[in-house]
Design an enzyme around this catalytic site. Structure first.
Site, PDB file in Angstrom:
ATOM      1  N   TYR A 146      22.115 -46.097 -33.953  1.00 15.96           N
ATOM      2  CA  TYR A 146      21.653 -46.604 -32.735  1.00 15.96           C
ATOM      3  C   TYR A 146      22.500 -48.006 -32.586  1.00 15.96           C
ATOM      4  O   TYR A 146      22.781 -48.695 -33.434  1.00 15.96           O
ATOM      5  CB  TYR A 146      20.175 -46.851 -32.899  1.00 15.96           C
ATOM      6  CG  TYR A 146      19.623 -47.530 -31.428  1.00 15.96           C
ATOM      7  CD1 TYR A 146      19.511 -46.778 -30.511  1.00 15.96           C
ATOM      8  CD2 TYR A 146      19.411 -48.944 -31.451  1.00 15.96           C
ATOM      9  CE1 TYR A 146      18.829 -47.458 -29.262  1.00 15.96           C
ATOM     10  CE2 TYR A 146      19.300 -49.600 -30.190  1.00 15.96           C
ATOM     11  CZ  TYR A 146      18.859 -48.742 -29.178  1.00 15.96           C
ATOM     12  OH  TYR A 146      18.449 -49.443 -28.083  1.00 15.96           O
ATOM     13  N   LYS A 155      23.363 -37.927  21.407  1.00 12.27           N
ATOM     14  CA  LYS A 155      23.710 -37.489  19.752  1.00 12.27           C
ATOM     15  C   LYS A 155      22.499 -36.869  19.339  1.00 12.27           C
ATOM     16  O   LYS A 155      21.405 -37.254  19.225  1.00 12.27           O
ATOM     17  CB  LYS A 155      24.195 -38.569  19.142  1.00 12.27           C
ATOM     18  CG  LYS A 155      25.496 -39.087  19.825  1.00 12.27           C
ATOM     19  CD  LYS A 155      26.568 -38.452  19.084  1.00 12.27           C
ATOM     20  CE  LYS A 155      27.264 -39.241  18.080  1.00 12.27           C
ATOM     21  NZ  LYS A 155      28.268 -38.578  17.319  1.00 12.27           N
ATOM     22  N   ASN A 202      13.820 -46.685 -32.531  1.00 10.04           N
ATOM     23  CA  ASN A 202      15.211 -46.013 -32.427  1.00 10.04           C
ATOM     24  C   ASN A 202      14.765 -44.441 -32.351  1.00 10.04           C
ATOM     25  O   ASN A 202      15.296 -43.913 -31.456  1.00 10.04           O
ATOM     26  CB  ASN A 202      15.968 -46.244 -33.612  1.00 10.04           C
ATOM     27  CG  ASN A 202      16.579 -47.751 -33.611  1.00 10.04           C
ATOM     28  OD1 ASN A 202      16.231 -48.474 -32.554  1.00 10.04           O
ATOM     29  ND2 ASN A 202      17.265 -48.081 -34.601  1.00 10.04           N
ATOM     30  N   SER A 256      21.148 -41.463  18.007  1.00  8.35           N
ATOM     31  CA  SER A 256      22.072 -42.422  17.925  1.00  8.35           C
ATOM     32  C   SER A 256      21.342 -43.713  18.775  1.00  8.35           C
ATOM     33  O   SER A 256      20.766 -43.287  19.649  1.00  8.35           O
ATOM     34  CB  SER A 256      23.502 -42.218  18.463  1.00  8.35           C
ATOM     35  OG  SER A 256      23.985 -43.248  18.975  1.00  8.35           O
ATOM     36  N   THR A 279      39.822 -19.306   4.998  1.00  4.97           N
ATOM     37  CA  THR A 279      40.611 -19.865   3.787  1.00  4.97           C
ATOM     38  C   THR A 279      41.221 -21.046   4.721  1.00  4.97           C
ATOM     39  O   THR A 279      41.558 -20.878   5.807  1.00  4.97           O
ATOM     40  CB  THR A 279      41.556 -18.836   3.176  1.00  4.97           C
ATOM     41  OG1 THR A 279      42.210 -18.283   4.143  1.00  4.97           O
ATOM     42  CG2 THR A 279      40.471 -17.725   2.687  1.00  4.97           C
ATOM     43  N   HIS A 280      41.480 -22.347   4.077  1.00  2.21           N
ATOM     44  CA  HIS A 280      42.104 -23.233   4.427  1.00  2.21           C
ATOM     45  C   HIS A 280      41.433 -23.525   5.782  1.00  2.21           C
ATOM     46  O   HIS A 280      42.183 -24.468   6.771  1.00  2.21           O
ATOM     47  CB  HIS A 280      43.467 -22.967   4.829  1.00  2.21           C
ATOM     48  CG  HIS A 280      44.297 -22.227   3.722  1.00  2.21           C
ATOM     49  ND1 HIS A 280      44.837 -22.767   2.655  1.00  2.21           N
ATOM     50  CD2 HIS A 280      44.546 -21.029   3.520  1.00  2.21           C
ATOM     51  CE1 HIS A 280      45.471 -22.139   1.877  1.00  2.21           C
ATOM     52  NE2 HIS A 280      45.416 -20.906   2.130  1.00  2.21           N
ATOM     53  N   ASN A 332      22.386 -36.117  15.238  1.00  8.67           N
ATOM     54  CA  ASN A 332      23.394 -36.198  13.978  1.00  8.67           C
ATOM     55  C   ASN A 332      22.926 -35.443  12.864  1.00  8.67           C
ATOM     56  O   ASN A 332      21.631 -35.532  12.564  1.00  8.67           O
ATOM     57  CB  ASN A 332      23.716 -37.644  13.772  1.00  8.67           C
ATOM     58  CG  ASN A 332      24.509 -38.147  14.987  1.00  8.67           C
ATOM     59  OD1 ASN A 332      25.130 -37.444  15.583  1.00  8.67           O
ATOM     60  ND2 ASN A 332      24.324 -39.554  15.099  1.00  8.67           N
ATOM     61  N   SER A 356      13.852 -54.125 -21.190  1.00  9.63           N
ATOM     62  CA  SER A 356      14.214 -52.744 -20.553  1.00  9.63           C
ATOM     63  C   SER A 356      12.820 -52.147 -19.846  1.00  9.63           C
ATOM     64  O   SER A 356      12.771 -51.397 -19.015  1.00  9.63           O
ATOM     65  CB  SER A 356      14.650 -51.423 -21.429  1.00  9.63           C
ATOM     66  OG  SER A 356      13.897 -51.507 -22.487  1.00  9.63           O
ATOM     67  N   LYS A 411      19.166 -45.542 -19.349  1.00  3.45           N
ATOM     68  CA  LYS A 411      18.128 -45.374 -18.455  1.00  3.45           C
ATOM     69  C   LYS A 411      18.485 -45.267 -16.893  1.00  3.45           C
ATOM     70  O   LYS A 411      18.198 -44.383 -16.300  1.00  3.45           O
ATOM     71  CB  LYS A 411      16.900 -45.969 -18.995  1.00  3.45           C
ATOM     72  CG  LYS A 411      16.509 -45.682 -20.183  1.00  3.45           C
ATOM     73  CD  LYS A 411      15.428 -46.226 -20.929  1.00  3.45           C
ATOM     74  CE  LYS A 411      15.283 -45.915 -22.446  1.00  3.45           C
ATOM     75  NZ  LYS A 411      16.646 -46.257 -23.121  1.00  3.45           N
ATOM     76  N   GLN A 420      20.614 -48.227 -24.279  1.00  5.87           N
ATOM     77  CA  GLN A 420      19.620 -48.833 -23.539  1.00  5.87           C
ATOM     78  C   GLN A 420      20.026 -48.617 -22.120  1.00  5.87           C
ATOM     79  O   GLN A 420      19.298 -48.406 -21.250  1.00  5.87           O
ATOM     80  CB  GLN A 420      18.984 -50.064 -23.769  1.00  5.87           C
ATOM     81  CG  GLN A 420      17.795 -50.505 -22.690  1.00  5.87           C
ATOM     82  CD  GLN A 420      17.404 -51.948 -23.475  1.00  5.87           C
ATOM     83  OE1 GLN A 420      16.709 -51.853 -24.189  1.00  5.87           O
ATOM     84  NE2 GLN A 420      17.632 -52.882 -22.771  1.00  5.87           N
ATOM     85  N   GLU A 428      24.859 -35.202   5.810  1.00  6.61           N
ATOM     86  CA  GLU A 428      25.779 -36.191   5.288  1.00  6.61           C
ATOM     87  C   GLU A 428      25.296 -37.201   3.995  1.00  6.61           C
ATOM     88  O   GLU A 428      26.298 -37.434   3.187  1.00  6.61           O
ATOM     89  CB  GLU A 428      26.280 -37.209   6.421  1.00  6.61           C
ATOM     90  CG  GLU A 428      26.645 -36.404   7.781  1.00  6.61           C
ATOM     91  CD  GLU A 428      26.961 -37.195   8.920  1.00  6.61           C
ATOM     92  OE1 GLU A 428      27.035 -38.419   9.003  1.00  6.61           O
ATOM     93  OE2 GLU A 428      26.760 -36.799  10.133  1.00  6.61           O
TER      94      GLU A 428
HETATM   95  N1  ARG Z   1      14.719 -50.252 -25.510  1.00  7.77           N
HETATM   96  C1  ARG Z   1      15.452 -49.705 -26.494  1.00  7.77           C
HETATM   97  C2  ARG Z   1      16.190 -48.586 -25.684  1.00  7.77           C
HETATM   98  O1  ARG Z   1      16.065 -48.308 -24.622  1.00  7.77           O
HETATM   99  C3  ARG Z   1      14.619 -49.218 -27.415  1.00  7.77           C
HETATM  100  C4  ARG Z   1      14.966 -48.984 -28.616  1.00  7.77           C
HETATM  101  C5  ARG Z   1      15.306 -50.502 -29.360  1.00  7.77           C
HETATM  102  N2  ARG Z   1      15.603 -50.447 -30.723  1.00  7.77           N
HETATM  103  C6  ARG Z   1      16.134 -51.569 -31.206  1.00  7.77           C
HETATM  104  N3  ARG Z   1      16.275 -51.439 -32.473  1.00  7.77           N
HETATM  105  N4  ARG Z   1      16.372 -52.670 -30.580  1.00  7.77           N
HETATM  106  O2  ARG Z   1      17.269 -48.240 -26.219  1.00  7.77           O
END
Ligand code: ARG
Length: 471
Positions: free
Chosen positions: A317, A283, A110, A277, A155-156, A285, A23, A325, A322, A290
Site C-alpha cells: 500500500y 434556435k 489498508n 439560445s 463512409t467518410h 440546440n 480523505s 477516489k 487514496q 453535445e
Molecule cells: N484513506 C486511505 C485511502 O483512501 C485509507 C487507507 C489508509 N491507510 C494508511 N495506512 N494510511 O487509501
C-alpha cells in the site's frame, strides 16, 4: 484531532498536513460499504472466538446505529477524522466504549479501504450494467419500428449505400452489448474479498477469510495479501469500460447532432431534451448530446490519471492510492448519468422518415447496385465499376439520378443495360436484397432483433442474481 494512530507521536499534526492528508471529504460516500465490512469482520472475529459473542453483538448494534445516523444526516463528516474508516471506528468507540476498540483486531485500514472501494465499485458495475440493458431495450424497440425506414449509410460522412434505421441503430446495439459483456466479465474477475490481508502481510490471528468473503457475497478471498492491498486493476478496468461506453455514446451523440442539424433534419430532438439560445429566438440546440460528447474528456481523464497514479508504485500500500477516489467517483457518476440522459433523449426523439428516405434515394447510393446489375449480366466487376463511374459523371452533368435516365441514355454508356435496371436499383431492392448475415435487409434484421429480445431477458436475470435490484 480524532486520530487512530496517536501513540507514536509527541506533537499534533500541522493543520495543513491534516487537511492535505484527509480523505473524509470524498470517501464519506463509502460509509455503507465500510460499515458492512466492519459488521462482517466482527462476525468473523466472534465465530473464530477472537472476540466474544457479546462483544460482537455490541459492536454490530453500535455499527447499525451509526449507519442509521449517517443515513439521517446526524453525523457530520468532519476533517477531524482522517477518513471514513477512522470516523466510523472513532464514533463506535465514543459510543460503546472499550469494546469498540476491539473491532480493528486483525485488520488494517489498508485492507479495509481495499474492501470498501471494491464493494462500492462492484455495486456500481451492476448499476452501469442495468443502465446499459435499459438502453439496449430502447434501441431494440426503435429498431423494431424501423425495419423499413430507409436512410443513407455513410463512409467518410459521404453517402455510400442505403441502409435502414434499424440496421444503423443495430450497430450501436452491438457496441453496448460488448460494453455490457465487459462489465459482466469484470464483475467475475473482481469479485474476491481482500479483507484479512491486514496491512500487507496477513495476520497471526486465526481469521476465517472464506467466511468473511461469503458474508459479503464474494466468491472467495483474494490470494496474496500484498496484492490484495495494492491492487486497483479492477478500478482501472472499470474506468476503461466506462471510457469505451463514453466513446460509443459520443459517436452516437455526434450523429444525432448531425442528423438534428438544419441541413440534415433526419431527427428532431424532443423539446424536453433541447435548449434554446439567449439571443437567437429560432434556435433549438442539441445541448444534451453535445454535453455527453463533451463529458468523454473527463472520463478518459480519470482512466489516464489512475494509470499514471498506479505506475511505478512499489508494493504494497502507498498513500498515492487514496487518489483513486475523486476521479473515479466523478467518472462513475458522469457515465451513469450520461446513459440515463441519452436513453431519455433517444426514447423521445422523432425520426423524419420521409427526409431520411429522400436522402437515401439521392446521392447515387445505388451506384454499387447498378454495377452489381451489370455483373449479373456477365460484365466483370472492375469494368462494371468503370461504366457506372461514367454513368454517375453523366448524371451529375444532366442533374439527374441513375433511375431518371432513359434506357437509351443508359444503353449509350453500356449496351448491357435493359428495362429491368429500374427494379434492380430501387431503394427497396437495394436494401431487401442485402441478405448477407449482418446486412440491413428487414428479414435479417428481424431475426437479429428477435434473438436479442431473449438475450436481454437472459442477461437481466444473470445480473439480478449477481445482486442487482433493478429492473
Ligand atoms: N484513506 C486511505 C485511502 O483512501 C485509507 C487507507 C489508509 N491507510 C494508511 N495506512 N494510511 O487509501
Amino acid at each position: 484531532m480524532a486520530q487512530l494512530w496517536g501513540g507514536r507521536f509527541t506533537k499534533e499534526t500541522d493543520t495543513l498536513v491534516n487537511d492535505f492528508n484527509a480523505s473524509i471529504m470524498f470517501d464519506n460516500r463509502l460509509y455503507k460499504q465500510d460499515i458492512a465490512g466492519s459488521i462482517a469482520h466482527a462476525q468473523m472475529l466472534s465465530k473464530q472466538k477472537i472476540i466474544t459473542r457479546k462483544e460482537k453483538d455490541k459492536i454490530v448494534a453500535g455499527l447499525y446505529e451509526i449507519l442509521a445516523d449517517i443515513d439521517e444526516g446526524k453525523i457530520v463528516f468532519s476533517k477531524e477524522y482522517e477518513d471514513i474508516h477512522s470516523l466510523v471506528e472513532a464514533t463506535l468507540i465514543e459510543r460503546i466504549g472499550d469494546t469498540g476498540k476491539k473491532l480493528h483486531t486483525g485488520r488494517s485500514r489498508n485492507d479495509q479501504v481495499a474492501l470498501d472501494m471494491r464493494l462500492y465499485v462492484r455495486d456500481k458495475v451492476i448499476d452501469t450494467d442495468f443502465l446499459l440493458i435499459r438502453l439496449m431495450r430502447t434501441l431494440l424497440k426503435i429498431e423494431e419500428d424501423n425495419l423499413e425506414t430507409y436512410m443513407p449509410g455513410f463512409t467518410h460522412l459521404q453517402k455510400a449505400q442505403p441502409v435502414t434505421l434499424a440496421h444503423h441503430l443495430g450497430a450501436y446495439f452491438e457496441m453496448f452489448k460488448r460494453d455490457e459483456d465487459r462489465l459482466n466479465d469484470l464483475f467475475e474477475r473482481m469479485n474476491y474479498c481482500p479483507l484479512g490481508a491486514g496491512a500487507l502481510a496477513g495476520t497471526t490471528y486465526p481469521l476465517d477469510r472464506k467466511y468473511t468473503a461469503s458474508l459479503l457475497d464474494f466468491k472467495g478471498p483474494t490470494v496474496n495479501s500484498m496484492d490484495s492491498v495494492s491492487d486497483r486493476d479492477y478500478l482501472l478496468e472499470y474506468l476503461f469500460d466506462l471510457s469505451v461506453i463514453m466513446m460509443h455514446l459520443s459517436r452516437f451523440c455526434e450523429e444525432i447532432i448531425i442528423w438534428n442539424s438544419n441541413e440534415y433534419r433526419f431527427v428532431e430532438i424532443d423539446d424536453a431534451y433541447s435548449t434554446g439560445s439567449s439571443i437567437m429566438p429560432q434556435k433549438k440546440n442539441p445541448d444534451i448530446a453535445e454535453l455527453i460528447r463533451g463529458k468523454c474528456g473527463r472520463v478518459y481523464g480519470a482512466l489516464e490519471a489512475m494509470l499514471v497514479t498506479m505506475k511505478s508504485l512499489p508494493l504494497a500500500y502507498n498513500k498515492d492510492m487514496q487518489e483513486d477516489k475523486e476521479v473515479s467517483f466523478d467518472a462513475i457518476d458522469t457515465v451513469n448519468e450520461c446513459i440515463i440522459l441519452f436513453d431519455g433523449m433517444l426514447n423521445t426523439i422523432s425520426f423524419n422518415k420521409d427526409v431520411m428516405k429522400k436522402s437515401a434515394a439521392n446521392g447515387f447510393t445505388n451506384a454499387t447496385d447498378a454495377a452489381d446489375y451489370l455483373v449479373k449480366k456477365g460484365v466483370p466487376f472492375r469494368d462494371a465499376h468503370e461504366i457506372v463511374g461514367k454513368l454517375v459523371l453523366y448524371c451529375i452533368d444532366e442533374n439527374k439520378s441513375i433511375e431518371e435516365l432513359s434506357v437509351s441514355e443508359l444503353k449509350d454508356i453500356s449496351s448491357d443495360f435493359d428495362e429491368d435496371i429500374y427494379e434492380s436499383i430501387s431503394l427497396k431492392t437495394c436494401v431487401e436484397n442485402r441478405l448477407t448475415d449482418g446486412g440491413p435487409s428487414p428479414e435479417k434484421m428481424k431475426t437479429v432483433i428477435d434473438k436479442y429480445k431473449n438475450y436481454l431477458d437472459d442477461i437481466t436475470k444473470v445480473m439480478q442474481k449477481k445482486g442487482g435490484k433493478n429492473e
